[in-house]
Design a protein around this motif. Structure first.
Motif, mmCIF file in Angstrom:
data_model
loop_
_atom_site.group_PDB
_atom_site.id
_atom_site.type_symbol
_atom_site.label_atom_id
_atom_site.label_comp_id
_atom_site.label_asym_id
_atom_site.label_seq_id
_atom_site.Cartn_x
_atom_site.Cartn_y
_atom_site.Cartn_z
ATOM 1 N N ASN A 134 -0.280 -5.873 -14.139
ATOM 2 C CA ASN A 134 -0.737 -4.914 -13.576
ATOM 3 C C ASN A 134 -0.335 -3.270 -14.042
ATOM 4 O OD1 ASN A 134 -2.414 -6.564 -11.971
ATOM 5 N ND2 ASN A 134 -0.801 -6.810 -10.578
ATOM 6 N N GLY A 135 0.415 -3.502 -15.094
ATOM 7 C CA GLY A 135 0.947 -2.152 -15.599
ATOM 8 C C GLY A 135 -0.183 -1.449 -16.573
ATOM 9 N N THR A 136 -0.153 -0.284 -16.578
ATOM 10 C CA THR A 136 -0.616 0.539 -17.837
ATOM 11 C C THR A 136 -0.066 0.718 -19.000
ATOM 12 O OG1 THR A 136 -1.788 1.869 -16.135
ATOM 13 C CG2 THR A 136 -1.954 2.770 -18.233
ATOM 14 N N ILE A 179 -4.867 -1.039 -19.202
ATOM 15 C CA ILE A 179 -4.131 -2.027 -18.029
ATOM 16 C C ILE A 179 -4.256 -3.515 -18.443
ATOM 17 C CG2 ILE A 179 -4.245 -2.900 -15.771
ATOM 18 C CD1 ILE A 179 -5.217 -0.116 -14.667
ATOM 19 N N SER A 205 2.368 -2.409 -10.922
ATOM 20 C CA SER A 205 1.268 -1.509 -10.713
ATOM 21 C C SER A 205 1.423 0.041 -10.360
ATOM 22 C CB SER A 205 0.601 -1.934 -9.151
ATOM 23 O OG SER A 205 0.054 -3.426 -9.350
ATOM 24 N N GLY A 206 0.816 1.020 -10.951
ATOM 25 C CA GLY A 206 1.066 2.205 -10.693
ATOM 26 C C GLY A 206 2.022 2.822 -11.736
ATOM 27 N N LYS A 207 2.533 2.062 -12.529
ATOM 28 C CA LYS A 207 3.446 2.364 -13.550
ATOM 29 C C LYS A 207 2.927 2.319 -14.917
ATOM 30 C CE LYS A 207 7.507 1.439 -10.558
ATOM 31 N NZ LYS A 207 6.568 1.177 -9.164
ATOM 32 N N ASN A 250 4.288 13.802 -19.036
ATOM 33 C CA ASN A 250 3.893 13.673 -17.661
ATOM 34 C C ASN A 250 3.630 15.254 -17.224
ATOM 35 O OD1 ASN A 250 3.406 12.201 -15.559
ATOM 36 N ND2 ASN A 250 5.325 11.894 -14.819
ATOM 37 N N ASP A 307 7.986 4.837 -13.970
ATOM 38 C CA ASP A 307 7.448 5.381 -12.885
ATOM 39 C C ASP A 307 6.985 6.925 -13.211
ATOM 40 O OD1 ASP A 307 6.467 6.187 -10.522
ATOM 41 O OD2 ASP A 307 8.188 5.360 -9.286
ATOM 42 N N GLU A 341 5.799 8.782 -11.159
ATOM 43 C CA GLU A 341 5.947 9.736 -9.871
ATOM 44 C C GLU A 341 7.495 10.018 -9.458
ATOM 45 O OE1 GLU A 341 3.291 11.002 -8.546
ATOM 46 O OE2 GLU A 341 2.016 9.893 -10.047
#
Length: 453
Positions: free
Chosen positions: A7-9, A18, A46-48, A350, A391, A393
């Motif tokens: 589920n990572g990018t 993805i 996910s989200g990373k 980023n 990550d 974020e």
């Protein structure tokens, strides 16, 4: 299956998408969806972002210099690298008069077999041709996977003249190797230092003024000139100035086989740091330059003029830097960086300065291609499972207290980063997680590289 990252990018130099990554026996065996999770360690990303491990092709570990030895051993340096998402380091052992290339490299390999926490490779710095024996040995060294050699235009006892540089360029071309060069003009540096010391100008600011932009540019232009006229290959390390950069980029546009490296310290700091109370800590060669040069470096990164970002990691303890508090010529040259390389460049992405794809290209894919690391440099089926989970974020402020080296200070103290690695896998093995090193010394393997023929 040993490991599934799902589920990572995934970030490549050209694509962002993805997907899941399946790993077995240290290799990537599948990228897609629907892999069996039975008996596998599963990491939900996910989200990373999921990135290939960085390759720092410029470090000086346990290096004798300036009356001491750089602060990071092979253990400490590779441990720190892993914690910054670097999964392969290149070290620069220095060959001296009477030494053979392979004798030196085998000595360093024996240390790394015990200490290295991630994979490692070697360039070899050539300081003496040993009456031509080194030129003969270069072919055997390439066969053994040492496919790059370095020479210095500066430092008494290490520097080579134009004739030796030419011999090395031509021999490297014959045997399928790459010649790397530290390019500055030694005579002008010596003249500047002599004049400054006579005038009592001894602060770190005069380290910069003794080797300013034009001094580095002359070395770069000279190296490019010989490379073009000999139709050879050249890799210019730690480019820091606008004029020399422009000469190299123009030669690249003309089709010459020239590559340019810069370092994070030149992208973050300018020569103004040498006016600071702790300016001696920033002393490295070439020194940080003015704003115009820094702007040129960033422009070349965005437009392809710079091929690689590496660190020149060569830290010293603060008390050693203090040897030169009243005389800049006594300051050991070098700064920390191996743990900061990837986080810094990914933070730049980023923040929108570059793309994440460009960060991967500069820190992983290009280094692997230029220096013949066929199993490294991208998340591709069949390659080593050197993988970083990032990550975007996570907020992170660099401090000596959250680094993993053996030095007692860092020029990066207080620098804030947007986003940070949370996991590093070396050939499928978890070596870093959430701020902690979880690998072991001796895990790293020697990377036998492919020559350029």
């Amino acid at each position: 299956m040993d490991l599934i990252i799902k589920n990572g990018t995934i970030i490549s130099p050209t694509e962002t998408y993805i997907a899941d990554i399946a790993v077995k026996d240290g290799k990537i065996i599948g990228i897609g969806k629907g892999f069996s999770e039975e008996e596998a360690t599963v990491v939900d990303a996910s989200g990373k972002l999921v990135l290939p491990g960085a390759i720092d092709v410029h470090t000086h570990l346990a290096m004798p210099f300036g009356g001491t030895v750089s602060a990071d051993s092979y253990l400490a340096g590779t441990r720190a690298a892993a914690c910054g998402g670097v999964t392969t380091v290149f070290d620069y052992p220095v060959q001296r008069s009477g030494m053979s290339i392979l004798g030196l490299i085998n000595e360093k390999k024996a240390i790394c077999e015990e200490e290295a926490c991630i994979d490692y490779a070697f360039h070899c710095c050539i300081t003496d041709l040993n009456d031509g024996a080194i030129l003969d040995e270069m072919e055997k060294a390439v066969e053994e996977g040492i496919t790059s050699f370095k020479c210095f235009f500066v430092y008494k006892g290490m520097m080579v003249d134009d004739g030796t540089f030419t011999k090395l360029l031509l021999r490297a071309k014959e045997v399928g190797a790459m010649l790397n060069v530290h390019a500055e003009s030694p005579a002008i540096i010596d003249l500047n230092i002599e004049n400054f010391l006579k005038e009592g100008k001894t602060s770190p600011w005069y380290h910069y003024l003794s080797r300013p932009e034009y001094v580095e540019a002359e070395g770069d232009i000279r190296a490019v000139h010989w490379t073009k006229n000999l139709d050879a290959s050249l890799y210019i390390v730690h480019m820091a100035n606008k004029e020399g950069l422009e000469a190299a980029v123009e030669a690249k546009r003309e089709g010459y086989d020239i590559y340019v490296e810069t370092c994070p310290q030149y992208l973050e700091f300018t020569s103004e740091v040498y006016k600071r109370e702790d300016g001696r800590n920033f002393v490295c060669s070439p020194p940080m330059k003015g704003q115009e040069s820094q702007d040129a470096l960033w422009h070349a990164i965005k437009t392809g003029g710079i091929d690689v970002v590496a660190t020149d990691h060569c830290p010293f303890q603060s008390y050693e830097k203090d040897w030169g508090k009243d005389d800049f010529t006594k300051i050991p040259n070098g700064c920390a960086g191996v743990e900061n390389l990837y986080p810094y460049m990914l933070s730049a992405a980023n923040e929108g300065k570059i793309t994440f794809n460009k960060a991967v290209e500069l820190c992983s894919t290009n280094p692997a291609k230029i220096f013949g690391c066929s199993e490294k440099g991208s998340l591709t089926v069949g390659k080593d499972a050197d993988i970083v989970i990032y990550d975007p974020e996570k907020e992170f402020t660099i401090s000596v207290d959250n680094m993993h080296s053996d030095y007692d200070h860092t020029i990066w103290e207080g620098v804030h980063l947007k986003g940070y690695p949370t996991m590093t896998f070396s050939r499928g093995r978890l070596v870093y997680k959430d701020g902690a090193f979880v690998g072991e010394p001796g895990w790293g393997k020697f990377v036998k590289r492919i020559g350029r023929k």
